[in-house]
Motif scaffolding. Structure first.
Motif, PDB file in Angstrom:
ATOM      1  N   LEU A 210       0.820  -1.203   0.000  1.00 39.16           N
ATOM      2  CA  LEU A 210       0.000   0.000   0.000  1.00 39.16           C
ATOM      3  C   LEU A 210       0.856   1.256   0.000  1.00 39.16           C
ATOM      4  CD1 LEU A 210      -2.868  -0.900   2.493  1.00 39.16           C
ATOM      5  CD2 LEU A 210      -2.851  -1.081   0.029  1.00 39.16           C
ATOM      6  N   ARG A 211       0.343   2.288  -0.642  1.00 40.70           N
ATOM      7  CA  ARG A 211       1.026   3.573  -0.647  1.00 40.70           C
ATOM      8  C   ARG A 211       0.518   4.475   0.468  1.00 40.70           C
ATOM      9  NH1 ARG A 211       1.160   5.677  -6.761  1.00 40.70           N
ATOM     10  NH2 ARG A 211       2.633   7.133  -5.803  1.00 40.70           N
ATOM     11  N   TRP A 212      -0.439   3.988   1.260  1.00 36.50           N
ATOM     12  CA  TRP A 212      -0.930   4.720   2.425  1.00 36.50           C
ATOM     13  C   TRP A 212      -1.296   6.158   2.064  1.00 36.50           C
ATOM     14  CZ3 TRP A 212      -2.186   1.357   5.893  1.00 36.50           C
ATOM     15  CH2 TRP A 212      -1.385   0.244   6.146  1.00 36.50           C
ATOM     16  N   GLU A 213      -2.236   6.295   1.127  1.00 38.61           N
ATOM     17  CA  GLU A 213      -2.655   7.629   0.675  1.00 38.61           C
ATOM     18  C   GLU A 213      -4.096   7.942   1.048  1.00 38.61           C
ATOM     19  OE1 GLU A 213      -1.735   7.240  -3.489  1.00 38.61           O
ATOM     20  OE2 GLU A 213       0.088   8.430  -3.268  1.00 38.61           O
ATOM     21  N   ARG A 214      -4.857   6.949   1.516  1.00 39.27           N
ATOM     22  CA  ARG A 214      -6.254   7.163   1.881  1.00 39.27           C
ATOM     23  C   ARG A 214      -6.440   6.791   3.346  1.00 39.27           C
ATOM     24  NH1 ARG A 214      -9.371   4.382  -3.289  1.00 39.27           N
ATOM     25  NH2 ARG A 214      -8.479   5.715  -4.923  1.00 39.27           N
ATOM     26  N   PRO A 215      -6.155   7.704   4.245  1.00 37.99           N
ATOM     27  CA  PRO A 215      -6.103   7.345   5.671  1.00 37.99           C
ATOM     28  C   PRO A 215      -7.403   6.798   6.220  1.00 37.99           C
ATOM     29  CG  PRO A 215      -6.033   9.733   5.362  1.00 37.99           C
ATOM     30  CD  PRO A 215      -5.851   9.127   4.014  1.00 37.99           C
ATOM     31  N   TRP A 216      -8.521   7.379   5.880  1.00 38.57           N
ATOM     32  CA  TRP A 216      -9.787   6.938   6.476  1.00 38.57           C
ATOM     33  C   TRP A 216     -10.179   5.559   5.961  1.00 38.57           C
ATOM     34  CZ3 TRP A 216     -10.902   9.294  10.638  1.00 38.57           C
ATOM     35  CH2 TRP A 216     -10.618  10.657  10.789  1.00 38.57           C
ATOM     36  N   LEU A 217     -10.074   5.346   4.658  1.00 42.82           N
ATOM     37  CA  LEU A 217     -10.436   4.051   4.090  1.00 42.82           C
ATOM     38  C   LEU A 217      -9.476   2.963   4.555  1.00 42.82           C
ATOM     39  CD1 LEU A 217     -12.019   2.216   2.184  1.00 42.82           C
ATOM     40  CD2 LEU A 217     -10.543   3.017   0.307  1.00 42.82           C
ATOM     41  N   GLN A 218      -8.186   3.227   4.405  1.00 38.19           N
ATOM     42  CA  GLN A 218      -7.201   2.220   4.783  1.00 38.19           C
ATOM     43  C   GLN A 218      -7.174   1.989   6.289  1.00 38.19           C
ATOM     44  OE1 GLN A 218      -3.868   4.075   2.860  1.00 38.19           O
ATOM     45  NE2 GLN A 218      -4.095   2.870   0.998  1.00 38.19           N
ATOM     46  N   GLY A 219      -7.339   3.052   7.060  1.00 38.32           N
ATOM     47  CA  GLY A 219      -7.398   2.897   8.509  1.00 38.32           C
ATOM     48  C   GLY A 219      -8.587   2.066   8.937  1.00 38.32           C
ATOM     49  N   GLY A 220      -9.739   2.296   8.304  1.00 35.74           N
ATOM     50  CA  GLY A 220     -10.928   1.496   8.620  1.00 35.74           C
ATOM     51  C   GLY A 220     -10.740   0.028   8.271  1.00 35.74           C
ATOM     52  N   LEU A 221     -10.095  -0.249   7.145  1.00 36.41           N
ATOM     53  CA  LEU A 221      -9.837  -1.635   6.762  1.00 36.41           C
ATOM     54  C   LEU A 221      -8.901  -2.317   7.751  1.00 36.41           C
ATOM     55  CD1 LEU A 221      -9.407  -1.271   2.886  1.00 36.41           C
ATOM     56  CD2 LEU A 221     -11.318  -2.329   4.104  1.00 36.41           C
ATOM     57  N   VAL A 222      -7.874  -1.590   8.179  1.00 35.24           N
ATOM     58  CA  VAL A 222      -6.924  -2.158   9.136  1.00 35.24           C
ATOM     59  C   VAL A 222      -7.620  -2.485  10.449  1.00 35.24           C
ATOM     60  CG1 VAL A 222      -4.911  -1.622  10.569  1.00 35.24           C
ATOM     61  CG2 VAL A 222      -4.860  -1.124   8.128  1.00 35.24           C
ATOM     62  N   LEU A 223      -8.431  -1.556  10.971  1.00 35.52           N
ATOM     63  CA  LEU A 223      -9.123  -1.803  12.240  1.00 35.52           C
ATOM     64  C   LEU A 223     -10.117  -2.956  12.127  1.00 35.52           C
ATOM     65  CD1 LEU A 223      -9.758   1.856  13.467  1.00 35.52           C
ATOM     66  CD2 LEU A 223      -8.028   0.235  14.265  1.00 35.52           C
ATOM     67  N   ALA A 224     -10.823  -3.028  10.991  1.00 37.90           N
ATOM     68  CA  ALA A 224     -11.771  -4.128  10.796  1.00 37.90           C
ATOM     69  C   ALA A 224     -11.035  -5.470  10.748  1.00 37.90           C
ATOM     70  CB  ALA A 224     -12.573  -3.908   9.517  1.00 37.90           C
ATOM     71  N   ALA A 225      -9.889  -5.487  10.073  1.00 38.86           N
ATOM     72  CA  ALA A 225      -9.114  -6.722   9.992  1.00 38.86           C
ATOM     73  C   ALA A 225      -8.575  -7.125  11.362  1.00 38.86           C
ATOM     74  CB  ALA A 225      -7.972  -6.554   8.995  1.00 38.86           C
ATOM     75  N   ILE A 226      -8.137  -6.147  12.164  1.00 38.84           N
ATOM     76  CA  ILE A 226      -7.663  -6.451  13.516  1.00 38.84           C
ATOM     77  C   ILE A 226      -8.772  -7.083  14.348  1.00 38.84           C
ATOM     78  CG2 ILE A 226      -6.907  -5.406  15.688  1.00 38.84           C
ATOM     79  CD1 ILE A 226      -5.346  -3.364  14.029  1.00 38.84           C
ATOM     80  N   ALA A 227      -9.958  -6.500  14.287  1.00 42.83           N
ATOM     81  CA  ALA A 227     -11.093  -7.036  15.040  1.00 42.83           C
ATOM     82  C   ALA A 227     -11.416  -8.461  14.600  1.00 42.83           C
ATOM     83  CB  ALA A 227     -12.311  -6.131  14.870  1.00 42.83           C
ATOM     84  N   ALA A 228     -11.364  -8.710  13.289  1.00 45.20           N
ATOM     85  CA  ALA A 228     -11.668 -10.045  12.781  1.00 45.20           C
ATOM     86  C   ALA A 228     -10.633 -11.066  13.250  1.00 45.20           C
ATOM     87  CB  ALA A 228     -11.725 -10.016  11.257  1.00 45.20           C
TER      88      ALA A 228
END
Length: 495
Positions: A210-228
């Motif tokens: 990832l180029r880490w350019e979309r903080p809200w979208l990518q951050g939400g995906l990361v948190l959802a994956a952590i919870a899963a």
């Protein structure tokens, strides 16, 4: 002018023989430096193994090894680590040595590959500092202890080093390398219940590129994956790895309920009589440093006994959630106080659980201690860990500084720097929500990831005002830690 061009590498001209050799020597030199970095890391790994042999067996190590010998596993300690340990034991390699060797090889192997990747990109000085960070006593001193923390750090840094070999240069990982990175991240995730906060951001950055350019979208995906990932850990441990439930999940609710009772008063948790809360308060059991006194039968175990009678089984979770909802301010105060303790922010220099261990826990299982020569190194590790430079909050600030300067990441090294910084930041922030103890070893990955992020970020493009602002922020944090060290009395050890 024409004569000058004919002798140079101008358009359409053939380069001179000496120039050709110079151009050829440059990549060869870079390759040799990368090989040298790996060789130095291998040498440091060999020295570590020889000096600290056969590794330190802590109290947790003794408990796990007892499970290895008996074949009966529970989920208080990671069954994935115990199962792997049992595999070595079955092959005739007894004691803590195989796990010690594994985590040291992973540790130095990952650091060597990371240093080599930086060298190939022209960052030889940063590569040298990577190896120096690896021998920093507070980190290496804890890495030689056979613990789930050392296993996690070894697996994570090995995954980062392997992936960085390609990612720093902006190239995709080969399939075999990606599979090995997944295996390492998966093992790291299984050996600590909160490792997902570190491993999931790494998986997104190392595997997805990832180029880490979309903080809200990518951050939400990361948190959802952590919870899963966290949601499936208990089924994996208890069903797939056949570990008996130990009740480890009760430690967080008990710790939070005690903290709320401390800040909001005994009436905040009516399931326990106020007289018992006052008794625990008088004995110093309600401390933000760790939950252990509440679970200790000789200290304040009666709190647990009372809650087990009044809130048996899963209903403890309901009591916990309802109490948080009823007293959110007391809960927030309790969690902030604990996070401050974990990060050694506004805390005294002397804190329990800081210094790395110089010997194994006394046992009758045949788990020996290293030679007495390591005592000086471990004492130095304790001194440095207790200093301002050893405060996890300072390294956390450095990770924030990298994120501030390098975001959005548009190149290979910048993406690695942001990935490491995010792993460190999310890991350390998670302790503010799920932490129940302030042991220094919990922060070894966050500190190491922050240090590697800073080194990966060297040479990336960023504006001087950003660098100045980031350095100023880190400096302010350092001054606050210094003020705390000078003014606060030593922390008393828990009961």
């Amino acid at each position: 002018m024409a004569m000058y061009r004919s002798r140079s590498t101008g358009f359409g001209a053939q380069p001179r023989r000496g120039t050709t050799r110079a151009l050829q020597r440059k990549p060869i030199g870079t390759r040799r430096q990368a090989i040298a970095a790996c060789l130095v890391a291998a040498l440091l790994g060999g020295i570590t193994l020889a000096f600290f042999w056969p590794g330190v067996a802590s109290y947790d190590s003794v408990v796990q090894y007892r499970q290895v010998l008996s074949g009966d596993y529970d989920d208080w300690h990671p069954p994935a680590m115990a199962r792997l340990w049992a595999l070595f034991h079955g092959l005739g390699w007894h004691g803590q040595t195989p796990m010690f060797v594994l985590q040291i090889l992973l540790y130095w192997g990952g650091l060597g590959l990371f240093a080599a990747a930086l060298t190939r990109s022209g960052r030889s000085l940063a590569a040298l500092i990577v190896l120096l960070v690896g021998i920093w006593p507070p980190l290496l001193g804890w890495q030689i202890a056979v613990l789930k923390d050392g296993q996690m750090v070894g697996a994570l840094v090995a995954a980062v080093g392997l992936a960085s070999w390609w990612r720093v240069a902006g190239r995709p990982l080969p399939i075999w390398a990606a599979g090995l990175v997944v295996l390492l991240l998966g093992y790291a995730t299984l050996v600590r219940f909160n490792a997902a906060f570190a491993s999931v951001p790494l998986a997104f950055g190392l595997l997805g590129g990832l180029r880490w350019e979309r903080p809200w979208l990518q951050g939400g995906l990361v948190l959802a994956a952590i919870a899963a990932v966290i949601a499936v850990l208990t089924p994996i441990n208890q069903r797939l790895l056949d570990a008996a439930p130990s009740g480890v999940e009760r430690s967080l609710p008990l710790f939070d309920l005690a903290g709320i009772a401390h800040h909001a008063g005994p009436q905040a948790v009516p399931q326990v009589p106020a007289s018992l809360w006052r008794r625990a308060e008088a004995k110093g059991c309600l401390t933000p440093i760790l939950w252990d006194p509440i679970g200790d039968e000789k200290a304040c175990g009666y709190i647990v006994d009372t809650l087990q009678r009044t809130a048996p089984g899963k209903s403890l979770r309901s009591v916990w959630i309802e109490t948080i909802a009823t007293h959110p301010l007391a809960y927030a105060t309790h969690r902030i106080a604990h996070w401050n303790s974990e990060m050694r922010a506004w805390m005294p220099a002397t804190m329990p659980g800081t210094g790395p261990l110089a010997g194994s826990e006394p046992n009758t299982l045949g788990l020996p201690s290293p030679a007495k020569r390591i005592a000086g190194f471990q004492t130095l590790g304790n001194t440095l860990a207790s200093s301002v430079a050893g405060a996890p909050i300072l390294w956390f600030a450095a990770a924030l500084a990298v994120l501030f300067c390098a975001w959005p990441a548009r190149d290979g090294a910048g993406s690695i720097a942001v990935t490491l910084a995010l792993s460190a930041i999310v890991t350390e922030l998670a302790f503010g929500v799920v932490g129940v103890a302030s042991d220094y070893r919990y922060h070894c990955w966050g500190m190491l990831a922050a240090g590697l992020a800073v080194l990966a970020a060297t040479g990336t493009r960023t504006s001087p005002p950003r660098v100045f602002a980031a350095a100023l922020g880190v400096g302010i944090v350092a001054l606050l830690v210094i003020a705390a060290r000078w003014t606060l009395p030593p922390a008393l050890p828990p009961l």
